[in-house]
Write a protein that holds these residues in place. Structure first.
Motif, PDB file in Angstrom:
ATOM      1  N   GLU A 152       0.807  -1.220   0.000  1.00  0.00           N
ATOM      2  CA  GLU A 152       0.000   0.000   0.000  1.00  0.00           C
ATOM      3  C   GLU A 152       0.841   1.271   0.000  1.00  0.00           C
ATOM      4  OE1 GLU A 152      -0.010  -1.383   4.401  1.00  0.00           O
ATOM      5  OE2 GLU A 152       0.610  -2.120   2.438  1.00  0.00           O
ATOM      6  N   ILE A 153       2.158   1.149   0.045  1.00  0.00           N
ATOM      7  CA  ILE A 153       3.045   2.306   0.032  1.00  0.00           C
ATOM      8  C   ILE A 153       2.938   3.034  -1.313  1.00  0.00           C
ATOM      9  CG2 ILE A 153       5.088   1.166  -0.931  1.00  0.00           C
ATOM     10  CD1 ILE A 153       6.785   2.561   1.165  1.00  0.00           C
ATOM     11  N   ARG A 154       3.110   4.351  -1.288  1.00  0.00           N
ATOM     12  CA  ARG A 154       3.101   5.134  -2.519  1.00  0.00           C
ATOM     13  C   ARG A 154       4.292   6.102  -2.483  1.00  0.00           C
ATOM     14  NH1 ARG A 154       0.412   1.502  -3.400  1.00  0.00           N
ATOM     15  NH2 ARG A 154      -1.693   1.388  -4.262  1.00  0.00           N
ATOM     16  N   PHE A 155       4.808   6.433  -3.685  1.00  0.00           N
ATOM     17  CA  PHE A 155       6.079   7.136  -3.774  1.00  0.00           C
ATOM     18  C   PHE A 155       5.989   8.460  -4.512  1.00  0.00           C
ATOM     19  CE2 PHE A 155       7.252   2.594  -3.611  1.00  0.00           C
ATOM     20  CZ  PHE A 155       8.115   2.607  -2.521  1.00  0.00           C
ATOM     21  N   ASN A 156       6.920   9.346  -4.160  1.00  0.00           N
ATOM     22  CA  ASN A 156       7.312  10.471  -4.991  1.00  0.00           C
ATOM     23  C   ASN A 156       8.555  10.007  -5.745  1.00  0.00           C
ATOM     24  OD1 ASN A 156       8.298  12.844  -6.126  1.00  0.00           O
ATOM     25  ND2 ASN A 156       9.038  13.668  -4.185  1.00  0.00           N
ATOM     26  N   GLY A 157       8.450   9.836  -7.041  1.00  0.00           N
ATOM     27  CA  GLY A 157       9.566   9.334  -7.827  1.00  0.00           C
ATOM     28  C   GLY A 157      10.519  10.448  -8.225  1.00  0.00           C
ATOM     29  N   ASP A 158      11.664  10.507  -7.564  1.00  0.00           N
ATOM     30  CA  ASP A 158      12.742  11.406  -7.984  1.00  0.00           C
ATOM     31  C   ASP A 158      13.882  10.511  -8.461  1.00  0.00           C
ATOM     32  OD1 ASP A 158      14.762  13.209  -8.377  1.00  0.00           O
ATOM     33  OD2 ASP A 158      14.325  14.390  -6.584  1.00  0.00           O
ATOM     34  N   PHE A 159      13.815  10.127  -9.728  1.00  0.00           N
ATOM     35  CA  PHE A 159      14.671   9.056 -10.220  1.00  0.00           C
ATOM     36  C   PHE A 159      16.103   9.490 -10.483  1.00  0.00           C
ATOM     37  CE2 PHE A 159      10.319   7.774 -11.679  1.00  0.00           C
ATOM     38  CZ  PHE A 159      10.160   6.783 -10.717  1.00  0.00           C
ATOM     39  N   SER A 160      16.369  10.782 -10.417  1.00  0.00           N
ATOM     40  CA  SER A 160      17.748  11.236 -10.602  1.00  0.00           C
ATOM     41  C   SER A 160      18.665  10.658  -9.526  1.00  0.00           C
ATOM     42  CB  SER A 160      17.811  12.765 -10.578  1.00  0.00           C
ATOM     43  OG  SER A 160      17.392  13.272  -9.325  1.00  0.00           O
ATOM     44  N   HIS A 161      18.150  10.465  -8.340  1.00  0.00           N
ATOM     45  CA  HIS A 161      18.967   9.942  -7.240  1.00  0.00           C
ATOM     46  C   HIS A 161      19.421   8.511  -7.525  1.00  0.00           C
ATOM     47  CE1 HIS A 161      18.298  13.380  -4.604  1.00  0.00           C
ATOM     48  NE2 HIS A 161      17.085  13.415  -5.120  1.00  0.00           N
ATOM     49  N   TRP A 162      18.563   7.736  -8.150  1.00  0.00           N
ATOM     50  CA  TRP A 162      18.937   6.364  -8.502  1.00  0.00           C
ATOM     51  C   TRP A 162      19.744   6.330  -9.794  1.00  0.00           C
ATOM     52  CZ3 TRP A 162      13.567   3.574  -7.657  1.00  0.00           C
ATOM     53  CH2 TRP A 162      13.354   3.422  -6.287  1.00  0.00           C
ATOM     54  N   TYR A 163      19.320   7.116 -10.764  1.00  0.00           N
ATOM     55  CA  TYR A 163      19.972   7.054 -12.080  1.00  0.00           C
ATOM     56  C   TYR A 163      21.452   7.377 -11.959  1.00  0.00           C
ATOM     57  CZ  TYR A 163      20.609   7.547 -17.116  1.00  0.00           C
ATOM     58  OH  TYR A 163      21.041   7.387 -18.406  1.00  0.00           O
ATOM     59  N   THR A 164      21.778   8.403 -11.178  1.00  0.00           N
ATOM     60  CA  THR A 164      23.175   8.773 -10.972  1.00  0.00           C
ATOM     61  C   THR A 164      23.783   8.011  -9.798  1.00  0.00           C
ATOM     62  OG1 THR A 164      22.751  10.994 -11.844  1.00  0.00           O
ATOM     63  CG2 THR A 164      24.759  10.690 -10.563  1.00  0.00           C
ATOM     64  N   GLY A 165      23.104   8.045  -8.663  1.00  0.00           N
ATOM     65  CA  GLY A 165      23.656   7.479  -7.440  1.00  0.00           C
ATOM     66  C   GLY A 165      23.899   5.987  -7.504  1.00  0.00           C
ATOM     67  N   GLN A 166      23.075   5.276  -8.296  1.00  0.00           N
ATOM     68  CA  GLN A 166      23.260   3.830  -8.443  1.00  0.00           C
ATOM     69  C   GLN A 166      23.689   3.454  -9.864  1.00  0.00           C
ATOM     70  OE1 GLN A 166      19.636   2.156  -5.980  1.00  0.00           O
ATOM     71  NE2 GLN A 166      21.581   1.144  -5.526  1.00  0.00           N
ATOM     72  N   GLU A 167      24.072   4.454 -10.623  1.00  0.00           N
ATOM     73  CA  GLU A 167      24.552   4.267 -12.000  1.00  0.00           C
ATOM     74  C   GLU A 167      23.716   3.215 -12.726  1.00  0.00           C
ATOM     75  OE1 GLU A 167      28.766   4.100 -14.468  1.00  0.00           O
ATOM     76  OE2 GLU A 167      28.755   3.615 -12.325  1.00  0.00           O
ATOM     77  N   MET A 168      22.464   3.557 -12.946  1.00  0.00           N
ATOM     78  CA  MET A 168      21.508   2.584 -13.467  1.00  0.00           C
ATOM     79  C   MET A 168      21.875   2.034 -14.834  1.00  0.00           C
ATOM     80  SD  MET A 168      17.832   4.052 -12.137  1.00  0.00           S
ATOM     81  CE  MET A 168      16.911   2.780 -13.022  1.00  0.00           C
ATOM     82  N   VAL A 169      22.670   2.774 -15.611  1.00  0.00           N
ATOM     83  CA  VAL A 169      23.030   2.278 -16.943  1.00  0.00           C
ATOM     84  C   VAL A 169      24.067   1.159 -16.860  1.00  0.00           C
ATOM     85  CG1 VAL A 169      22.491   4.440 -18.096  1.00  0.00           C
ATOM     86  CG2 VAL A 169      24.801   4.072 -17.207  1.00  0.00           C
TER      87      VAL A 169
END
Length: 289
Positions: A152-169
């Motif tokens: 039931e959790i819901r999010f504010n998606g700020d994907f820049s933190h993952w895209y850069t911080g976890q180097e998603m590519v």
């Protein structure tokens, strides 16, 4: 369950494009954006076509017909006890929060999430947990695991933190996008910021559709589809442009002709460009439904 934002109408589910007030903070001298007092900034935001402000002035938002959303950092159980009724009383639509510091045990994380769910339900007020560095959602694996324990959790998606911080590519972007689909399905608010694999906020050019821009378009479209799958009449999702100043290490700086470091671009013009990009993503998401 944390509810969707809803305007009380019978209208089809919709997109609302807002701006975080920090986007107008300390704009560089060459910026075309508002640099005056709060009233002047709110007027320019209205004229630019934004529908609401995160962290705006409640009185000015009411005067100019702007909607209002809040944000806060929540570290401990009890931190929302005074904030939630205040937000309700001042007619905020919802709030997004940085929850914890990311160094908590799973037991402590669960305690914090349960508390957020309880407060959101008690006050009938949407509280969206932001995907952000230095919070309990800083890691994509741990966040996906959260959705299993708390669907039931819901999010504010700020994907820049993952895209850069976890180097998603690194290791294949499609693998990562598929892995975090449970997050996309639960996004009900978004912070608009585009980064590349090495920098969390970069200037986006209008005539260059760079690969990392396409990656963000994919994430935003997936989030819209996740919202639309279950959205009911009157529901809306906020896309809030949040482009922050160099002083807090978001906007990159480059030397100008005199060798003085300055922000690489005009955050205000970028915000207007983001409006165009997100409207495109919304149209594409609706076409795929």
């Amino acid at each position: 369950m944390i509810k969707n934002t809803n305007d009380g109408s019978k209208n089809a589910p919709s997109l609302r494009i807002d701006i975080n007030y920090g986007t107008c903070e300390d704009l560089p001298s060459f910026s075309t954006g508002p640099k005056g007092n709060d009233r002047e900034k709110h007027i320019r935001i209205v004229k630019a076509g934004f529908q609401g402000i995160q962290d705006g002035n409640p009185e000015l938002c009411k005067e100019f017909g702007l909607q209002l959303t809040a944000h806060a950092r929540i570290n401990d159980v009890g931190d929302l006890d005074e904030l939630a009724p205040k937000w309700n009383a001042e007619n905020y639509n919802c709030a997004t929060i940085h929850l914890g510091w990311g160094i908590e045990s799973d037991e402590k994380v669960d305690e914090l999430v349960k508390y957020v769910l309880e407060i959101s339900s008690k006050f009938d007020f949407p509280i969206y947990i932001e995907t952000h560095r230095a919070t309990i959602t800083q890691d994509i694996f741990r966040t996906v695991e959260l959705t299993k324990r708390f669907p039931e959790i819901r999010f504010n998606g700020d994907f820049s933190h993952w895209y850069t911080g976890q180097e998603m590519v690194y290791g294949g972007i499609e693998n990562k996008l598929n892995f975090i689909q449970p997050i996309f399905d639960r996004v009900r608010f978004m912070h608009g910021r585009i980064g590349n694999p090495g920098s969390i906020q970069v200037d986006v050019k209008n005539d260059i559709n760079l690969e990392y821009v396409n990656h963000f378009k994919k994430m935003w479209k997936r989030s819209f589809i996740g919202f639309l799958k279950t959205a009911e009449p009157g529901d809306y999702i906020c896309f809030t442009v949040e482009l922050l100043k160099a002083e807090i290490f978001y906007a990159r700086t480059i030397p100008n002709g005199s060798g003085i470091e300055q922000e690489e671009g005009d955050r205000w013009q970028q915000a207007l460009l983001y409006k165009e990009i997100i409207e495109e993503c919304w149209r594409n998401a609706k076409q795929e439904m």
